[in-house]
Write a protein that holds these residues in place. Structure first.
Motif, PDB file in Angstrom:
ATOM      1  N   ALA A  54      41.690  29.894  17.847  1.00  8.05           N
ATOM      2  CA  ALA A  54      42.811  29.446  18.684  1.00  8.05           C
ATOM      3  C   ALA A  54      43.025  27.940  18.559  1.00  8.05           C
ATOM      4  O   ALA A  54      44.094  27.440  18.899  1.00  8.05           O
ATOM      5  CB  ALA A  54      42.556  29.818  20.145  1.00  8.05           C
ATOM      6  N   PHE A  55      42.024  27.221  18.063  1.00 11.06           N
ATOM      7  CA  PHE A  55      42.170  25.772  17.869  1.00 11.06           C
ATOM      8  C   PHE A  55      42.805  25.515  16.505  1.00 11.06           C
ATOM      9  O   PHE A  55      42.204  25.834  15.478  1.00 11.06           O
ATOM     10  CB  PHE A  55      40.797  25.075  17.914  1.00 11.06           C
ATOM     11  N   PRO A  56      44.007  24.938  16.475  1.00  9.39           N
ATOM     12  CA  PRO A  56      44.644  24.670  15.182  1.00  9.39           C
ATOM     13  C   PRO A  56      43.861  23.655  14.346  1.00  9.39           C
ATOM     14  O   PRO A  56      44.020  23.599  13.134  1.00  9.39           O
ATOM     15  CB  PRO A  56      46.032  24.133  15.565  1.00  9.39           C
ATOM     16  N   GLU A  57      42.982  22.903  14.981  1.00  9.07           N
ATOM     17  CA  GLU A  57      42.193  21.894  14.272  1.00  9.07           C
ATOM     18  C   GLU A  57      41.055  22.518  13.452  1.00  9.07           C
ATOM     19  O   GLU A  57      40.462  21.860  12.609  1.00  9.07           O
ATOM     20  CB  GLU A  57      41.581  20.886  15.271  1.00  9.07           C
ATOM     21  N   ILE A  58      40.752  23.788  13.719  1.00  9.59           N
ATOM     22  CA  ILE A  58      39.686  24.481  12.991  1.00  9.59           C
ATOM     23  C   ILE A  58      40.324  25.270  11.850  1.00  9.59           C
ATOM     24  O   ILE A  58      41.173  26.118  12.066  1.00  9.59           O
ATOM     25  CB  ILE A  58      38.871  25.394  13.931  1.00  9.59           C
ATOM     26  N   ALA A  59      39.892  24.972  10.623  1.00  6.21           N
ATOM     27  CA  ALA A  59      40.494  25.584   9.441  1.00  6.21           C
ATOM     28  C   ALA A  59      40.038  27.023   9.224  1.00  6.21           C
ATOM     29  O   ALA A  59      40.840  27.893   8.901  1.00  6.21           O
ATOM     30  CB  ALA A  59      40.157  24.745   8.205  1.00  6.21           C
ATOM     31  N   ARG A  60      38.723  27.273   9.403  1.00  8.08           N
ATOM     32  CA  ARG A  60      38.202  28.610   9.104  1.00  8.08           C
ATOM     33  C   ARG A  60      36.940  28.864   9.925  1.00  8.08           C
ATOM     34  O   ARG A  60      36.142  27.960  10.140  1.00  8.08           O
ATOM     35  CB  ARG A  60      37.888  28.703   7.609  1.00  8.08           C
ATOM     36  N   VAL A  61      36.756  30.105  10.346  1.00  3.58           N
ATOM     37  CA  VAL A  61      35.566  30.518  11.088  1.00  3.58           C
ATOM     38  C   VAL A  61      35.005  31.758  10.396  1.00  3.58           C
ATOM     39  O   VAL A  61      35.723  32.724  10.174  1.00  3.58           O
ATOM     40  CB  VAL A  61      35.901  30.866  12.558  1.00  3.58           C
ATOM     41  N   GLU A  62      33.729  31.697  10.038  1.00  5.66           N
ATOM     42  CA  GLU A  62      33.047  32.849   9.447  1.00  5.66           C
ATOM     43  C   GLU A  62      31.891  33.216  10.369  1.00  5.66           C
ATOM     44  O   GLU A  62      31.135  32.345  10.779  1.00  5.66           O
ATOM     45  CB  GLU A  62      32.504  32.493   8.060  1.00  5.66           C
TER      46      GLU A  62
END
Length: 98
Positions: A54-62
């Motif tokens: 939900a944070f646009p500042e985070i590019a990718r979550v694995e």
């Protein structure tokens, strides 16, 4: 000595989350967290992914429910424009295992 003044009390869900996981590694732009609660827990994995993405500042979550790992990729300059995320990154920097 005022002990209460030195306590850092989590103020947001993000603070609570970060303090509930082990900070396995930190490099600017890449953070690896570990959570025993994530092991085999598909529902928690879904929630973690949903909240972090939900944070646009985070590019990718694995995430991995096999290892309990959460890998977060981000652009440091962009993330640090969000005061809450900047505070979280500073906490992670000082609490990461070396």
């Amino acid at each position: 000595m005022n002990l209460m003044g030195s306590l850092q009390i989590p103020t947001t869900k993000l603070d609570l989350f970060i303090r509930s996981v082990e900070i396995a590694s930190y490099l600017p732009g890449r953070i690896r967290l570990r959570s025993k609660k994530l092991l085999g827990n598909l529902e928690l994995e879904r929630q973690v992914q949903q909240q972090l993405r939900a944070f646009p500042e985070i590019a990718r979550v694995e995430t991995s429910i096999v290892t309990g790992s959460i890998l977060i990729h981000y652009e440091p300059e962009r993330l640090r424009q969000n005061p809450d995320l900047r505070k979280v990154e500073e906490y992670i920097m000082t609490h990461a295992r070396r």
